[in-house]
Design a protein around this motif. Structure first.
Motif, PDB file in Angstrom:
ATOM      1  N   CYS A  82       1.120  -1.502  -0.138  1.00 26.13           N
ATOM      2  CA  CYS A  82       0.155  -0.127   0.344  1.00 26.13           C
ATOM      3  C   CYS A  82       1.029   1.629   0.036  1.00 26.13           C
ATOM      4  N   SER A  83       0.679   2.140  -0.743  1.00 22.70           N
ATOM      5  CA  SER A  83       1.559   3.843  -1.157  1.00 22.70           C
ATOM      6  C   SER A  83       0.284   4.224  -0.711  1.00 22.70           C
ATOM      7  N   SER A  84      -0.959   4.291  -0.349  1.00 20.82           N
ATOM      8  CA  SER A  84      -1.458   5.347   0.203  1.00 20.82           C
ATOM      9  C   SER A  84      -2.517   4.838   0.239  1.00 20.82           C
ATOM     10  N   ILE A  85      -3.380   5.631   1.420  1.00 20.43           N
ATOM     11  CA  ILE A  85      -5.166   5.752   1.291  1.00 20.43           C
ATOM     12  C   ILE A  85      -5.673   6.730   1.288  1.00 20.43           C
ATOM     13  N   HIS A  86      -6.995   6.694   0.993  1.00 18.10           N
ATOM     14  CA  HIS A  86      -7.371   7.732   0.893  1.00 18.10           C
ATOM     15  C   HIS A  86      -9.069   7.461   0.979  1.00 18.10           C
ATOM     16  N   PHE A  87      -9.326   8.243   2.082  1.00 14.76           N
ATOM     17  CA  PHE A  87     -10.799   8.192   2.801  1.00 14.76           C
ATOM     18  C   PHE A  87     -11.656   8.993   2.255  1.00 14.76           C
ATOM     19  N   CYS A  88     -12.909   9.275   1.446  1.00 12.21           N
ATOM     20  CA  CYS A  88     -13.178  10.187   0.578  1.00 12.21           C
ATOM     21  C   CYS A  88     -14.965  10.076   0.956  1.00 12.21           C
ATOM     22  N   CYS A  89     -15.440  11.355   1.053  1.00 14.56           N
ATOM     23  CA  CYS A  89     -16.831  11.240   2.032  1.00 14.56           C
ATOM     24  C   CYS A  89     -18.145  11.781   1.135  1.00 14.56           C
ATOM     25  N   ASP A  90     -18.910  11.372   0.991  1.00 19.27           N
ATOM     26  CA  ASP A  90     -20.450  11.773   0.457  1.00 19.27           C
ATOM     27  C   ASP A  90     -20.402  12.850   1.403  1.00 19.27           C
ATOM     28  N   GLU A  91     -21.071  13.820   0.805  1.00 21.47           N
ATOM     29  CA  GLU A  91     -21.396  15.394   1.572  1.00 21.47           C
ATOM     30  C   GLU A  91     -23.269  14.974   1.217  1.00 21.47           C
ATOM     31  N   SER A 135     -21.826  13.621  10.409  1.00 23.50           N
ATOM     32  CA  SER A 135     -21.643  13.742  11.597  1.00 23.50           C
ATOM     33  C   SER A 135     -20.256  12.674  12.152  1.00 23.50           C
ATOM     34  N   LEU A 136     -20.999  11.132  11.963  1.00 21.29           N
ATOM     35  CA  LEU A 136     -19.999  10.502  12.149  1.00 21.29           C
ATOM     36  C   LEU A 136     -18.822  10.722  11.052  1.00 21.29           C
ATOM     37  N   LEU A 137     -18.893  11.126   9.458  1.00 22.38           N
ATOM     38  CA  LEU A 137     -18.086  11.329   9.066  1.00 22.38           C
ATOM     39  C   LEU A 137     -17.180  12.478   9.659  1.00 22.38           C
ATOM     40  N   HIS A 138     -17.682  13.107   9.603  1.00 26.35           N
ATOM     41  CA  HIS A 138     -16.853  14.787  10.486  1.00 26.35           C
ATOM     42  C   HIS A 138     -16.061  13.691  11.970  1.00 26.35           C
ATOM     43  N   TYR A 139     -16.564  12.954  12.513  1.00 23.54           N
ATOM     44  CA  TYR A 139     -16.038  12.564  13.583  1.00 23.54           C
ATOM     45  C   TYR A 139     -14.279  11.735  13.450  1.00 23.54           C
ATOM     46  N   LEU A 140     -15.080  10.743  12.151  1.00 19.89           N
ATOM     47  CA  LEU A 140     -13.381   9.632  11.815  1.00 19.89           C
ATOM     48  C   LEU A 140     -12.643  10.847  10.688  1.00 19.89           C
ATOM     49  N   GLN A 162      -1.077  18.469   6.899  1.00 18.60           N
ATOM     50  CA  GLN A 162      -1.279  19.576   4.995  1.00 18.60           C
ATOM     51  C   GLN A 162      -2.395  19.549   4.159  1.00 18.60           C
ATOM     52  N   VAL A 163      -3.136  21.113   4.151  1.00 14.38           N
ATOM     53  CA  VAL A 163      -4.247  20.406   2.940  1.00 14.38           C
ATOM     54  C   VAL A 163      -3.845  20.385   1.218  1.00 14.38           C
ATOM     55  N   ILE A 164      -4.458  20.206   0.712  1.00 15.19           N
ATOM     56  CA  ILE A 164      -3.671  19.362  -0.741  1.00 15.19           C
ATOM     57  C   ILE A 164      -4.532  20.587  -1.573  1.00 15.19           C
ATOM     58  N   GLU A 165      -4.617  21.435  -1.541  1.00 13.40           N
ATOM     59  CA  GLU A 165      -5.018  22.378  -2.827  1.00 13.40           C
ATOM     60  C   GLU A 165      -6.220  21.609  -4.283  1.00 13.40           C
ATOM     61  N   ASP A 166      -4.703  21.053  -4.702  1.00 13.32           N
ATOM     62  CA  ASP A 166      -4.589  20.428  -5.864  1.00 13.32           C
ATOM     63  C   ASP A 166      -5.653  19.475  -5.829  1.00 13.32           C
ATOM     64  N   LEU A 167      -6.019  18.755  -5.143  1.00  9.80           N
ATOM     65  CA  LEU A 167      -7.429  17.017  -4.291  1.00  9.80           C
ATOM     66  C   LEU A 167      -8.899  17.854  -3.736  1.00  9.80           C
ATOM     67  N   GLN A 168      -8.819  19.084  -4.106  1.00 11.89           N
ATOM     68  CA  GLN A 168     -10.058  20.450  -3.596  1.00 11.89           C
ATOM     69  C   GLN A 168     -11.244  19.984  -4.913  1.00 11.89           C
ATOM     70  N   CYS A 169     -12.029  19.923  -3.992  1.00 14.40           N
ATOM     71  CA  CYS A 169     -13.127  19.093  -5.071  1.00 14.40           C
ATOM     72  C   CYS A 169     -14.781  19.242  -4.305  1.00 14.40           C
ATOM     73  N   ASN A 170     -15.692  19.758  -5.760  1.00 12.90           N
ATOM     74  CA  ASN A 170     -16.649  20.128  -4.497  1.00 12.90           C
ATOM     75  C   ASN A 170     -17.939  19.274  -5.252  1.00 12.90           C
ATOM     76  N   HIS A 171     -17.431  17.545  -5.407  1.00 13.83           N
ATOM     77  CA  HIS A 171     -18.308  16.512  -5.880  1.00 13.83           C
ATOM     78  C   HIS A 171     -19.210  16.199  -4.964  1.00 13.83           C
ATOM     79  N   GLU A 172     -20.064  15.515  -4.852  1.00 15.42           N
ATOM     80  CA  GLU A 172     -21.183  15.284  -3.942  1.00 15.42           C
ATOM     81  C   GLU A 172     -21.141  13.925  -3.792  1.00 15.42           C
ATOM     82  N   GLU A 173     -20.720  13.412  -4.437  1.00 16.08           N
ATOM     83  CA  GLU A 173     -20.761  11.696  -4.600  1.00 16.08           C
ATOM     84  C   GLU A 173     -19.639  11.042  -4.048  1.00 16.08           C
TER      85      GLU A 173
END
Length: 121
Positions: free
Chosen positions: A8-17, A64-69, A100-111
């Protein structure tokens, strides 16, 4: 996260909005959960949820759960393998060096599935 595979080289935890307004998904979510409002929980370290399926019917509980995690993992995760966490359009990476915040990976996708595709692109 103690059982991370050695390749494993990285882990991505992506949340629905879940509370994005206006949303094309809100009608479907309301239909799935029913018209009545469920109990709203404040998710914290010692929060006890008696019926998880009932908990998930309320969008604010999912948020609330996703914010907590996200907040707990970014506070305690300090491994060498980077952990990318997306929440509310923002993306941070956490590793042994901190967060650190990654500006290049900020997006407004809902899913979350489209956010994951964005991360892999």
């Amino acid at each position: 996260m103690a059982n991370i595979h050695e390749d494993c080289s990285s882990i991505h935890f992506c949340c629905d909005e879940y509370e994005k307004k206006p949303s094309l998904k809100n009608h479907l979510r309301e239909k799935r959960s029913g018209k009545e409002c469920g109990k709203i929980y404040a998710v914290e370290d010692k929060c006890k949820v008696p019926k998880f399926d009932e908990f998930l019917k309320e969008s604010s509980n999912k948020t609330s759960l996703l914010h907590y995690l996200c907040s707990r993992w970014t506070a305690i995760y300090r491994e060498e393998i980077p952990l990318y966490v997306t929440e509310d359009g923002s993306c941070s990476v956490v590793n042994a060096g901190g967060e650190q915040v990654i500006e290049d990976l900020q997006c407004n996708h809902e899913e979350a599935d489209t956010i994951m595709a964005f991360h892999l692109w």
